[in-house]
Design an enzyme around this catalytic site. Sequence first.
Site, short mmCIF file in Angstrom:
data_model
loop_
_atom_site.label_atom_id
_atom_site.label_comp_id
_atom_site.label_asym_id
_atom_site.label_seq_id
_atom_site.Cartn_x
_atom_site.Cartn_y
_atom_site.Cartn_z
N ARG A 181 12.89 -2.83 -8.79
CA ARG A 181 13.01 -1.37 -8.76
C ARG A 181 14.43 -0.93 -8.36
O ARG A 181 14.62 0.12 -7.74
CB ARG A 181 11.99 -0.73 -7.83
CG ARG A 181 10.57 -1.20 -8.04
CD ARG A 181 10.14 -1.13 -9.47
NE ARG A 181 8.78 -1.64 -9.67
CZ ARG A 181 8.21 -1.75 -10.87
NH1 ARG A 181 8.87 -1.42 -11.98
NH2 ARG A 181 6.99 -2.21 -10.99
N LYS A 300 4.08 -8.25 3.08
CA LYS A 300 3.17 -7.67 2.09
C LYS A 300 2.12 -8.74 1.85
O LYS A 300 2.43 -9.82 1.33
CB LYS A 300 3.93 -7.36 0.81
CG LYS A 300 3.06 -6.96 -0.38
CD LYS A 300 3.93 -6.56 -1.59
CE LYS A 300 3.11 -6.20 -2.82
NZ LYS A 300 3.95 -5.77 -3.95
N GLU A 304 -1.22 -6.84 -4.76
CA GLU A 304 -0.54 -7.13 -6.03
C GLU A 304 -0.21 -8.61 -6.17
O GLU A 304 0.90 -9.00 -6.53
CB GLU A 304 0.73 -6.27 -6.16
CG GLU A 304 0.41 -4.77 -6.10
CD GLU A 304 1.58 -3.85 -6.37
OE1 GLU A 304 2.71 -4.23 -6.05
OE2 GLU A 304 1.34 -2.75 -6.89
N ARG A 337 2.53 -4.43 6.13
CA ARG A 337 2.33 -3.31 5.20
C ARG A 337 0.84 -3.03 4.94
O ARG A 337 0.04 -3.95 4.80
CB ARG A 337 3.03 -3.58 3.87
CG ARG A 337 4.53 -3.63 4.01
CD ARG A 337 5.17 -3.97 2.69
NE ARG A 337 5.55 -2.84 1.91
CZ ARG A 337 5.36 -2.73 0.60
NH1 ARG A 337 4.71 -3.67 -0.07
NH2 ARG A 337 5.80 -1.68 -0.06
N LYS A 373 2.90 3.59 3.32
CA LYS A 373 3.67 4.42 2.38
C LYS A 373 3.38 5.90 2.62
O LYS A 373 2.32 6.25 3.14
CB LYS A 373 3.33 4.05 0.94
CG LYS A 373 3.93 2.70 0.51
CD LYS A 373 3.78 2.45 -0.98
CE LYS A 373 4.38 1.08 -1.33
NZ LYS A 373 4.33 0.76 -2.77
N ASP A 378 1.47 5.41 -4.65
CA ASP A 378 2.67 4.60 -4.78
C ASP A 378 3.92 5.41 -5.11
O ASP A 378 4.36 5.40 -6.27
CB ASP A 378 2.44 3.55 -5.89
CG ASP A 378 3.49 2.44 -5.87
OD1 ASP A 378 4.24 2.39 -4.89
OD2 ASP A 378 3.53 1.65 -6.81
N GLU A 400 6.82 4.50 5.23
CA GLU A 400 7.69 3.87 4.24
C GLU A 400 7.94 4.86 3.10
O GLU A 400 7.00 5.32 2.45
CB GLU A 400 7.02 2.59 3.68
CG GLU A 400 7.81 1.91 2.58
CD GLU A 400 7.15 0.60 2.10
OE1 GLU A 400 6.31 0.03 2.83
OE2 GLU A 400 7.46 0.18 0.98
N GLU A 406 11.96 4.75 -8.45
CA GLU A 406 11.13 4.02 -9.41
C GLU A 406 10.36 4.96 -10.32
O GLU A 406 10.25 4.72 -11.52
CB GLU A 406 10.16 3.12 -8.63
CG GLU A 406 9.14 2.42 -9.51
CD GLU A 406 8.16 1.55 -8.70
OE1 GLU A 406 8.34 1.41 -7.48
OE2 GLU A 406 7.23 1.02 -9.31
C1 GCV Z 1 7.62 -4.67 -4.40
C2 GCV Z 1 4.88 -0.73 -6.49
C3 GCV Z 1 6.05 -1.26 -7.27
C4 GCV Z 1 6.25 -2.74 -7.04
C5 GCV Z 1 6.36 -2.98 -5.53
C6 GCV Z 1 5.10 -2.43 -4.86
C7 GCV Z 1 5.14 -2.57 -3.35
O1 GCV Z 1 3.69 -1.22 -7.02
O2 GCV Z 1 5.88 -0.99 -8.63
O3 GCV Z 1 7.41 -3.16 -7.72
O4 GCV Z 1 6.54 -4.34 -5.24
O5 GCV Z 1 4.97 -1.07 -5.15
O6 GCV Z 1 5.48 -1.59 -2.71
O7 GCV Z 1 4.86 -3.62 -2.84
#
Ligand code: GCV
Length: 715
Positions: A181, A300, A304, A337, A373, A378, A400, A406
């Site tokens: 990003r 993290k 994902e 996180r 966040k 997101d 955060e 992005e």
């Molecule tokens: C670092 C979003 C972004 C990902 C990022 C993720 C996160 O999904 O698209 O690139 O990964 O957030 O904050 O972990």
Amino acid sequence: MRLIGWLGFTVAALVAGTTAARAEDGYDLWMRYRALSPARAATLHRDAQAVEIRGDTATLRAAADELRRGLTGLTGAASLQGSSTTAIMLATASDRDVATLRLPVASLGDEGYVVRAASIGGRRVTLVTANTDRGVLYGSFALLRHLQTGGTLAGVALSSAPRVKLRVLNHWDNLDGIVERGYAGQSLWDWWTLPDFKDPRYADYARANASIGINGTVLNNVNAKPESLSPRYIAKAAALADVFRPYGIKVYLSARFSAPIELGGLKTADPLDPQVAAWWKAKADEIYRAIPDFGGFLVKANSEGQPGPRDYHRSHADGANMLAAAVAPHDGIVMWRAFVYAETDPDDRAKQAYTEFKPLDGRFAKNVIVQVKNGAIDFQPREPFHPLFGAMPRTPLMIEFQTTKEYLGFATHLAYLGPMFAETLASDTMARGKGSTVARVVDGSLEGHALTGMAGVANIGRDRDWAGSPFNQANWYAFGRMAWDPTIGAEPVAREWAAMTFGASPAIVGPVTTMMMGSREAVVDYMTPLGLAHVMATGHHYGPGPWVAELKRPEWNPVYYHRADKAGIGFDRTRTGSNAVAQYAPPVARGLADPATTPERDLLWFHHVAWDRPMASGRTLWAEMVHDYDRGVGYVGGMRRQWNALRSEIDADRWTKTDRFLAIQEQEARWWRDASLSYWMSVNGLALPTGAAPPAHDLAWYRAQSFPYAPGNPQ
Ligand code: GCV
């Protein structure tokens, strides 16, 4: 006492080469220190002919060097003459002479500062003082900011202490130099040549951060590679830490939870396995041997595709606490996180972090802070505040933000994020009655936490102007200033940034601030009006993709978020839908449960409503959406005109780059509007309101656009 005239410094700086005169290519950020008007320059020169420091530490030297650099620039090198009868003096409050002044330093903590005229040793000086060297450094930058934004030394009286303890950038920088990003080129860290070669830019990066109070940096991507914890990379991180230390910046690393397997050869990364805990303890000890003031880990986990404690049926608290125990003997911390959502969980993605973390309140070790966040999805152009704020009173939570854009048009779109940060921070969670703002959760005052923090996903790369465009620098700047004081307000920050970056004349600051202040709302208008979210194209998130419906995980598809059908549009998060509203404190939840009492800007985030629903303006929802898209496009046109009128005020390089970027933005804002409207019309079958321009192309054309090499996209 060291007393150094400026002239000596100037020659030294030219030799050192890090600050030699440069074209206006944006490299100098807001630390340009261009000459003041002759009259103001002469006064400044008269009132501060030297910079003196009491004590000889690397941090005090850095502060003094910065002041000399700044004064040399602000007064113009030609005025460098005369004796040093007037001075700016840097000294900590423990200095004998300073102590006798009985300044109110107790409340400044270890980073606050005082700047004021004082009589020291029978001489009038401008004193910059604090309890620590770091405070003096921040005071020196505050004084420079004061001078750059029209202030004078006469009667100067500055005093401030940060309201948030950890003010950290999160670099999503990979070891191969690609920044996830990132839209400002390769990673600033040249991992390949570190630790032997320390690019002079590293020191300038540290100066920039110190100037806005940032005191920590996480060097590597949260999607972490195990190798970043290998001895080779620890040595590289240590080299950076050495450069940053005088500027009060601690280094942190993102830790891959499965590193004990990948690096340590263990069979498991189960946090309750003693061998795993021992591996992390030994790893932490190894890191602290190389970096004695290492800040700690950012993690993290189970998000994902990242490994985590849930792989072993352990909780996030189990995982965080095990790492926390490893760094605790060194006073390190763990930033864990809360950005989690799982493909196996069919529940509304916006609910999953709360569902997972809320039951863990009070179960985290003392040196863990949970990083949340700003919103529950997101980093969208607009999100309501994350429901975890106010919901975990026994756990320190840090916020955060993303300073990299992005989802807001990458580097090319001008979107000043100050209003977005401020909007979230000012949101009232109502957790302990009225006034329980997110800012008060973040600064610890609401729930009595001493460990507090704010993280900003960095927008910094190896581009000459650091952030991909002059205006993106403002988002780095605003993040730092708001982390220092979450209540400072977006507009004052925009004004000081504009003055320092382009020039303090009202003819510049006024229009630049005006452009900036509405710019993020314009992006909301042309991308995601009225509470829409995540309608971006797949993967890279560049450009519109509201039609995308075929991706494997439901919550990766824009149709999941907007739920448009013939009858209406929006995600029902009330009791008749996912009931995400119930995650907010009752007074907030009650308001959000009814479309009539939900702010229109968040309407489609919380409700599925009819296309012909009447809005406050008297328009139908559909007409309102069209109106908002047009307003967004129109705002960009307005910025182009305002920027055009500034042509004679701004240097050619930065003016031209911004001008070209605004042209791209206008074109893309239209594209967003037209593509979105084409798609919505294909769903609702409605005609455009009278007077609205038809889309330039048909829907098939918009759907056919593809951007296989868009920057920042994880491969
Ligand atoms: C670092 C979003 C972004 C990902 C990022 C993720 C996160 O999904 O698209 O690139 O990964 O957030 O904050 O972990």
